[in-house]
Design an enzyme around this catalytic site. Structure first.
Site, mmCIF file in Angstrom:
data_model
loop_
_atom_site.group_PDB
_atom_site.id
_atom_site.type_symbol
_atom_site.label_atom_id
_atom_site.label_comp_id
_atom_site.label_asym_id
_atom_site.label_seq_id
_atom_site.Cartn_x
_atom_site.Cartn_y
_atom_site.Cartn_z
ATOM 1 N N GLU A 1 1.011 -1.290 0.098
ATOM 2 C CA GLU A 1 0.010 -0.084 -0.157
ATOM 3 C C GLU A 1 0.869 1.346 -0.109
ATOM 4 O OE1 GLU A 1 -2.781 2.011 3.400
ATOM 5 O OE2 GLU A 1 -3.009 -0.050 3.077
ATOM 6 N N CYS B 1 -2.454 2.102 8.515
ATOM 7 C CA CYS B 1 -1.415 1.706 7.436
ATOM 8 C C CYS B 1 -1.736 0.210 7.310
ATOM 9 C CB CYS B 1 -0.015 1.984 7.684
ATOM 10 S SG CYS B 1 1.188 1.513 6.583
#
EC number: 2.1.1.192
Length: 409
Positions: free
Chosen positions: A117, A382
């Site tokens: 990501e 995250c």
């Protein structure tokens, strides 16, 4: 709001202006992420002059060109040789989300099918060409297993290559050159701009446990022939891999951030398990070594990252311990409101508690900021977006397999 759920499809290059994102013959050498020295060695290995490395680096990073046929200051014979033996391929985007406030998130599929990501956060200053900070991942998952971190709960798969690391920055810049559908085809490279102004190695993974690819990537971020970012605009965040902190201090001058999260060893052992191997005394010594180098003109500081966990590390006593721990270390403290994720064992500290904690630090003379939440409409800690996409992918694969099973029964 523009929150896109449909995976973005990338196709092979078909026109002079399209971007080749498909490796036709996986034996080709990917030039993305090679430092100038590495690229010079590559050109020598194929019988070409090493100065070609400077030309190609400028094409890739300053013009966004990945098709060798468009590199017009290279000879036709060299362009043909590169087309036959090399490629420039960033990781594949399989999911992206754009927020109303300008925050952008991507999920990349890297070699082997793993997902990582990347998040881009623009400054909240309404300036068209204002600061844009890209948070880059360095590993698939993370081995450190910090107790409050979503990524750590997914386990560790592997390190990212330099191409996979730097490719995140390449795609983020390319996204500003593309249409609203985020297609990276048919970009007018004469209009290419590198819109990302700041890079933080704070995404998935511990950067110092993937040392060489991370350092190589940061060298290109700093290179005037590539991205030309200021050394104060490239930040590496570490949970405290002490030996590599000393190594980094000798090799590369970038901004340093420490994921601290606790002011004493007992609590940090619980929150950040690597502290058992490299306790706070060793970590603070390495931080001081990084800041106080031999050149008195280098005015450095360390950013201290401190996630605020309700009733865990947010008391006045903890703030006072933090003041004592940091002492004379030139540092800026960034307090981070905890972003809950499924099955997390922690809660976010109240705003009043965060401000009270901040006031103690400020009164002690430290610069202290409170991280503002951005991209609320696509909000995820995250690593969470990767988990969500992976879950959908697994469910889709299971559904498709069930259809095949029924057809074959």
């Amino acid at each position: 709001m523009s929150t896109v759920q449909t995976p973005v499809q990338y196709l092979p290059a078909k026109t002079a202006n399209s971007i080749k994102l498909v490796d036709e013959a996986q034996a080709k050498t990917n030039l993305l992420g090679m430092t100038q020295a590495q690229l010079a060695d590559y050109f020598k290995s194929i019988g070409e002059k090493p100065f070609r490395s400077t030309q190609v680096i400028k094409w890739i990073y300053q013009q966004g060109v990945t098709d060798f046929e468009q590199m017009t200051n290279l000879s036709k014979s060299l362009r043909d040789k590169l087309s036959a033996n090399a490629c420039v391929i960033p990781p594949k985007v399989i999911h992206r989300q754009y927020s109303d406030d300008g925050t952008r998130k991507w999920v990349f599929e890297v070699t082997g099918g793993s997902l990582v990501e990347t998040v881009l956060i623009p400054a909240d200053d309404s300036k068209l060409n204002g600061r844009k900070t890209l948070c880059i991942s360095s590993q698939v998952g993370c081995a450190l297993d910090c107790s409050f971190c979503s990524t750590g709960k997914q386990g560790f798969e592997r390190d990212l290559t330099a191409a996979e690391i730097l490719g995140q920055l390449w795609v983020a810049n390319a996204s500003y050159m593309s249409d609203e559908n985020d297609s990276l085809e048919n970009i007018d490279h004469s209009l290419w701009e590198n819109n990302v102004t700041n890079v933080v190695m704070m995404g998935m993974g511990e950067p110092l446990l993937n040392y060489r690819p991370v350092v190589s990537s940061m060298e290109l971020m700093l290179s005037d022939h590539a991205y030309g970012l200021s050394k104060r605009r490239v930040t590496l965040s570490t949970s405290g891999v002490v030996p590599k902190m000393y190594e980094l201090a000798k090799e590369l001058d970038v901004a340093l951030a420490i994921s601290l999260h606790a002011p004493n060893d007992e609590l940090r052992n619980e929150l950040v398990p690597i502290n058992k191997k490299y306790p706070l005394e060793q970590l603070m010594a390495a931080a001081r070594n990084y800041v106080f180098d031999v050149n008195p003109r280098h005015k450095k500081h360390v950013t201290i990252e401190y996630v605020m966990l309700d009733g865990v590390n947010d008391s006045n006593e903890h703030a006072e311990q933090l003041v004592a721990l940091l002492g004379d270390l030139p540092s800026k403290i960034n307090l981070i409101p905890f972003n809950p994720f499924p099955h997390a064992n922690y809660d976010k500290s109240s705003n009043n508690r965060i401000h009270a904690f901040s006031n103690i630090l400020s009164e002690a003379g430290f610069v202290c900021t409170i991280r503002q939440t951005r991209g609320d409409d696509i909000d995820a800690a995250c690593g969470q977006l990767v988990g969500q996409v992976a879950d959908r992918t697994r469910r889709s694969a299971a559904w498709q397999q069930s259809i095949k099973d029924r057809e074959n029964s």
